[in-house]
Enzyme design. Structure first.
Site, short mmCIF file in Angstrom:
data_model
loop_
_atom_site.label_atom_id
_atom_site.label_comp_id
_atom_site.label_asym_id
_atom_site.label_seq_id
_atom_site.Cartn_x
_atom_site.Cartn_y
_atom_site.Cartn_z
N CYS A 93 1.12 -1.13 0.00
CA CYS A 93 0.29 -0.34 0.00
C CYS A 93 0.90 1.10 0.16
O CYS A 93 0.41 1.90 -0.33
CB CYS A 93 -0.77 -0.06 0.74
SG CYS A 93 -0.42 -0.61 2.20
N HIS A 105 -2.73 6.26 4.69
CA HIS A 105 -1.47 6.62 4.85
C HIS A 105 -1.05 7.84 3.89
O HIS A 105 -1.64 8.09 3.06
CB HIS A 105 -0.77 5.10 4.12
CG HIS A 105 -0.84 4.01 4.52
ND1 HIS A 105 -1.09 3.72 5.73
CD2 HIS A 105 -0.19 2.58 4.02
CE1 HIS A 105 -0.98 2.32 6.08
NE2 HIS A 105 -0.21 1.62 5.14
C1 2RA Z 1 0.46 -1.86 6.27
N1 2RA Z 1 1.69 -2.05 4.25
O1 2RA Z 1 0.58 -0.90 6.37
C2 2RA Z 1 1.33 -3.26 5.43
C3 2RA Z 1 0.61 -4.00 4.65
N2 2RA Z 1 -0.84 -3.70 4.88
O2 2RA Z 1 0.76 -2.75 7.50
#
Ligand code: 2RA
Length: 340
Positions: A130, A243
């Site tokens: 991601c 994120h």
């Molecule tokens: C996380 N990128 O954010 C890793 C798995 N989705 O934990």
């Protein structure tokens, strides 16, 4: 005529979003089945205005099915993806298992759509991590204009990236701060996540970096350009979904911040929200449920000759996972399978 589609891992964060996005984008589907492990068997999942009852992944026969979206983790993928691929079903896998396999395309459709053409080598296509997906969507148009030499990225990753149990831990720990007797000790993460940040995503490696940081390096090289140097610090933050990334880029030649902003504004999958005033930027809570990779804080880095800083935010369950997987299927359909 549409596709016969499987969603394996339909009860997890990503699997549920895959079903939502397949419905939202009206992906051409004649028939769809939701698969889950024994412990989740019979769970009901939404698919648009329909309700699907999960079936057993372990006994499922993939013969006659066109595309299988996998969101079941590397261990289960290792067991079931070859079975599905051998039955003639193209697997689009969200785990990290096949991402680094030279015979498996690793695809972000805004960046390297042509890579899907290599799907038939193993009948498997890999979805990136991601935190990688939103970054390479951002880097690619800038790299095409001014060739990137080096990227330094710090991530601020939400707990939904770890899964539903991690979201519960954040909620319980936060509640426990205020409700005596409801304290919740760290169990998913090594340290408290409520009102805290944890500089560790995934396991540590020999060189002191974490697998999450290694993934960003390896995947950016495979998707965009192996010549790009990447160094990453991945941090878990007390955010449920979304994120964020602070990205510093060094180019081969000077790229003016205004030109960079114009390029990004015109690039696929990107929404630029960038005003040099209070609140003139995007934050994770504002990206949830959106398809876009949001870019803010675009500015020159005057400490080096050809530097640029920017802030990048995206829904990690969507562009970071489920949306990208569905876009891979759309690209595969448009370029090769041509149903629907
Ligand atoms: C996380 N990128 O954010 C890793 C798995 N989705 O934990």
């Amino acid at each position: 005529m549409g596709y016969r589609v499987v969603v394996a891992g339909a009860t997890g964060n990503v699997g549920r979003e895959m079903l939502n996005i397949l419905a939202e984008r009206q992906f051409p589907i004649d028939e769809i089945v939701a698969l889950a492990s024994r412990k989740s068997l019979g769970t009901q999942c939404s698919f648009g205005d329909k309700t699907l009852t999960t079936k057993d992944l372990d006994t499922f026969d993939f013969s006659g099915w066109d595309i299988a979206f996998f969101a079941i983790g590397s261990e289960a993928t290792e067991k079931y993806a070859p079975k599905a691929a051998k039955a003639g079903c193209v697997v689009i896998d969200n785990s990290s298992l096949y991402r680094y396999d030279p015979d498996v395309p690793l695809v972000v459709p805004e960046v390297n759509p042509e890579a899907v053409d290599g799907y038939a080598r193993k009948n498997i296509i890999a979805n990136p991590n991601c935190s990688t997906a939103q970054m390479v969507v951002t880097l690619k148009p800038l790299h095409d204009r001014a060739r990137i030499k080096r990227v330094v990225v710090s991530t601020y990753q939400s707990v939904s990236g770890t899964g539903k149990a991690a979201m519960d831990e954040l909620w319980d720990q936060t509640k426990g701060m205020y409700v005596p007797g409801q304290e919740r000790e760290p169990s998913i993460y090594p340290k408290q996540i409520a009102f805290n940040v944890i500089p560790q995503c995934d396991k540590f490696m020999e060189d002191g970096s974490t697998r999450e940081e290694w993934k960003m390096v390896a995947e950016t090289k495979k998707i965009v350009d192996p010549a790009i140097k990447v160094t990453a610090t991945c941090v878990r933050v007390p955010v449920f979904v979304g994120h964020s990334e602070a990205i510093n880029i060094e180019f081969e030649e000077f790229l003016d911040e205004d030109e960079a902003r114009d390029i990004l504004r015109e690039s696929p999958g990107i929404m630029v929200i960038d005003k040099r005033e209070d609140g003139g930027y995007v934050t994770p809570v504002e990206c949830v449920g959106d398809y876009a990779t949001f870019i803010s804080r675009i500015r020159q880095d005057s400490t080096i000759d050809n530097g640029l800083n920017l802030w990048c935010v995206s829904d990690n369950l969507r562009k970071g996972a489920a949306l990208n997987a569905v876009q891979i299927a759309e690209t595969l359909g448009n370029r090769i399978l041509k149903k629907g």
